[in-house]
Scaffold this motif. Structure first.
Motif, mmCIF file in Angstrom:
data_model
loop_
_atom_site.group_PDB
_atom_site.id
_atom_site.type_symbol
_atom_site.label_atom_id
_atom_site.label_comp_id
_atom_site.label_asym_id
_atom_site.label_seq_id
_atom_site.Cartn_x
_atom_site.Cartn_y
_atom_site.Cartn_z
ATOM 1 N N MET A 121 57.172 39.815 41.578
ATOM 2 C CA MET A 121 55.787 39.591 41.266
ATOM 3 C C MET A 121 55.662 38.195 40.658
ATOM 4 S SD MET A 121 53.187 41.508 38.552
ATOM 5 C CE MET A 121 54.107 42.978 38.589
ATOM 6 N N THR A 122 54.630 37.481 41.039
ATOM 7 C CA THR A 122 54.360 36.162 40.474
ATOM 8 C C THR A 122 53.333 36.294 39.358
ATOM 9 O OG1 THR A 122 54.855 35.075 42.563
ATOM 10 C CG2 THR A 122 53.542 33.838 40.992
ATOM 11 N N LEU A 123 53.588 35.601 38.255
ATOM 12 C CA LEU A 123 52.727 35.642 37.075
ATOM 13 C C LEU A 123 52.286 34.229 36.726
ATOM 14 C CD1 LEU A 123 55.110 37.984 35.157
ATOM 15 C CD2 LEU A 123 52.953 38.664 36.180
ATOM 16 N N LEU A 124 51.052 34.084 36.288
ATOM 17 C CA LEU A 124 50.498 32.800 35.901
ATOM 18 C C LEU A 124 50.259 32.798 34.398
ATOM 19 C CD1 LEU A 124 49.394 30.075 36.866
ATOM 20 C CD2 LEU A 124 47.169 31.182 37.110
ATOM 21 N N VAL A 125 50.731 31.746 33.723
ATOM 22 C CA VAL A 125 50.547 31.607 32.273
ATOM 23 C C VAL A 125 49.567 30.467 32.031
ATOM 24 C CG1 VAL A 125 51.685 31.191 30.063
ATOM 25 C CG2 VAL A 125 52.922 32.393 31.889
ATOM 26 N N LYS A 126 48.546 30.752 31.218
ATOM 27 C CA LYS A 126 47.522 29.752 30.877
ATOM 28 C C LYS A 126 47.491 29.536 29.372
ATOM 29 C CE LYS A 126 44.513 30.913 34.700
ATOM 30 N NZ LYS A 126 43.329 30.202 35.163
ATOM 31 N N SER A 127 47.211 28.309 28.958
ATOM 32 C CA SER A 127 47.074 28.015 27.528
ATOM 33 C C SER A 127 45.664 28.419 27.083
ATOM 34 C CB SER A 127 47.297 26.527 27.260
ATOM 35 O OG SER A 127 46.305 25.750 27.911
ATOM 36 N N LEU A 128 45.556 28.831 25.833
ATOM 37 C CA LEU A 128 44.256 29.199 25.261
ATOM 38 C C LEU A 128 43.961 28.275 24.077
ATOM 39 C CD1 LEU A 128 44.471 33.094 25.256
ATOM 40 C CD2 LEU A 128 43.258 31.641 26.860
ATOM 41 N N PRO A 129 42.750 27.901 23.815
ATOM 42 C CA PRO A 129 41.527 28.332 24.493
ATOM 43 C C PRO A 129 41.172 27.483 25.714
ATOM 44 C CG PRO A 129 40.928 27.016 22.604
ATOM 45 C CD PRO A 129 42.454 27.090 22.632
ATOM 46 N N ALA A 164 52.317 27.494 33.386
ATOM 47 C CA ALA A 164 53.540 27.974 34.037
ATOM 48 C C ALA A 164 53.194 29.013 35.093
ATOM 49 C CB ALA A 164 54.488 28.582 33.016
ATOM 50 N N SER A 165 54.042 29.065 36.092
ATOM 51 C CA SER A 165 53.988 30.119 37.100
ATOM 52 C C SER A 165 55.416 30.618 37.243
ATOM 53 C CB SER A 165 53.476 29.552 38.422
ATOM 54 O OG SER A 165 53.496 30.545 39.420
ATOM 55 N N VAL A 166 55.610 31.913 37.065
ATOM 56 C CA VAL A 166 56.957 32.477 37.128
ATOM 57 C C VAL A 166 56.972 33.654 38.099
ATOM 58 C CG1 VAL A 166 57.618 31.755 34.804
ATOM 59 C CG2 VAL A 166 56.542 33.962 35.118
ATOM 60 N N THR A 167 58.119 33.858 38.729
ATOM 61 C CA THR A 167 58.295 34.977 39.644
ATOM 62 C C THR A 167 59.430 35.842 39.136
ATOM 63 O OG1 THR A 167 57.524 33.636 41.493
ATOM 64 C CG2 THR A 167 58.749 35.625 42.042
ATOM 65 N N SER A 168 59.194 37.137 39.067
ATOM 66 C CA SER A 168 60.227 38.048 38.587
ATOM 67 C C SER A 168 61.363 38.132 39.616
ATOM 68 C CB SER A 168 59.647 39.433 38.313
ATOM 69 O OG SER A 168 59.053 39.961 39.475
ATOM 70 N N ASN A 169 62.572 38.412 39.115
ATOM 71 C CA ASN A 169 63.723 38.547 40.003
ATOM 72 C C ASN A 169 63.750 39.948 40.619
ATOM 73 O OD1 ASN A 169 64.852 40.319 38.116
ATOM 74 N ND2 ASN A 169 66.298 38.827 37.314
ATOM 75 N N LYS A 170 64.793 40.274 41.353
ATOM 76 C CA LYS A 170 64.881 41.568 42.046
ATOM 77 C C LYS A 170 64.875 42.751 41.091
ATOM 78 C CE LYS A 170 69.917 41.478 42.467
ATOM 79 N NZ LYS A 170 70.287 42.650 41.723
ATOM 80 N N ASP A 171 65.242 42.512 39.808
ATOM 81 C CA ASP A 171 65.237 43.567 38.798
ATOM 82 C C ASP A 171 63.935 43.614 38.006
ATOM 83 O OD1 ASP A 171 67.883 44.441 39.364
ATOM 84 O OD2 ASP A 171 68.654 42.713 38.260
ATOM 85 N N GLY A 200 52.063 28.310 20.484
ATOM 86 C CA GLY A 200 50.661 28.321 20.884
ATOM 87 C C GLY A 200 50.184 29.682 21.345
ATOM 88 N N ASP A 201 48.943 29.695 21.818
ATOM 89 C CA ASP A 201 48.296 30.908 22.311
ATOM 90 C C ASP A 201 48.180 30.830 23.826
ATOM 91 O OD1 ASP A 201 47.871 31.945 19.709
ATOM 92 O OD2 ASP A 201 46.111 30.652 19.495
ATOM 93 N N TYR A 202 48.422 31.964 24.490
ATOM 94 C CA TYR A 202 48.489 31.989 25.945
ATOM 95 C C TYR A 202 47.864 33.253 26.514
ATOM 96 C CZ TYR A 202 51.988 28.385 25.174
ATOM 97 O OH TYR A 202 52.633 27.247 24.768
ATOM 98 N N ARG A 203 47.613 33.197 27.817
ATOM 99 C CA ARG A 203 47.187 34.363 28.591
ATOM 100 C C ARG A 203 48.108 34.435 29.805
ATOM 101 N NH1 ARG A 203 41.517 33.943 29.204
ATOM 102 N NH2 ARG A 203 41.504 35.250 27.345
ATOM 103 N N ILE A 204 48.675 35.623 30.079
ATOM 104 C CA ILE A 204 49.506 35.816 31.257
ATOM 105 C C ILE A 204 48.777 36.772 32.184
ATOM 106 C CG2 ILE A 204 50.876 37.669 30.199
ATOM 107 C CD1 ILE A 204 53.304 36.511 31.799
ATOM 108 N N CYS A 205 48.762 36.424 33.481
ATOM 109 C CA CYS A 205 48.021 37.216 34.464
ATOM 110 C C CYS A 205 48.865 37.474 35.701
ATOM 111 C CB CYS A 205 46.760 36.469 34.911
ATOM 112 S SG CYS A 205 45.582 36.136 33.600
ATOM 113 N N THR A 206 48.680 38.653 36.264
ATOM 114 C CA THR A 206 49.270 38.953 37.562
ATOM 115 C C THR A 206 48.423 38.274 38.632
ATOM 116 O OG1 THR A 206 47.923 40.920 37.885
ATOM 117 C CG2 THR A 206 50.033 41.219 36.749
ATOM 118 N N THR A 207 48.927 38.232 39.848
ATOM 119 C CA THR A 207 48.154 37.629 40.938
ATOM 120 C C THR A 207 46.941 38.475 41.311
ATOM 121 O OG1 THR A 207 49.654 38.674 42.515
ATOM 122 C CG2 THR A 207 50.097 36.387 41.950
#
Length: 68
Positions: free
Chosen positions: A1-9, A15-22, A32-39
Motif C-alpha cells: 500500500m502506498t501512503l502519503l505524508v503531509k506537513s501540517l498546517p 513523503a510518499s512511502v510504500t509498504s513492503n510485502k509484510d 513537527g505535525d503531520y497527516r498520513i493518508c492512504t491512496t
C-alpha cells in the motif's frame, strides 16, 4: 500500500512511502505535525517529537483503519 505524508498546517506533501510485502513502511521525518493518508483517502494526524519513533498501524476495514 502506498501512503502519503503531509506537513501540517501547510498541507504540503513531504513523503510518499510504500509498504513492503509484510505491510511495514518507514519514513524519516523531522520534528513537527503531520497527516498520513492512504491512496483511498483514509487519513490520521500525528506529531513527531524530538528523537521520537512513531508507530501507526492501518487495518483494512470498514472503520477508520488507523490505530496507534
Amino acid at each position: 500500500m502506498t501512503l502519503l505524508v503531509k506537513s501540517l498546517p501547510q498541507d504540503m506533501d513531504v513523503a510518499s512511502v510504500t509498504s513492503n510485502k509484510d505491510g511495514f513502511y518507514e519514513a524519516s521525518l523531522v520534528l513537527g505535525d503531520y497527516r498520513i493518508c492512504t491512496t483511498f483517502g483514509r487519513c490520521t494526524d500525528f506529531s513527531v517529537g524530538i528523537n521520537e519513533v512513531v508507530r501507526l498501524d492501518y487495518e483494512m476495514s470498514v472503520g477508520p483503519g488507523w490505530s496507534r
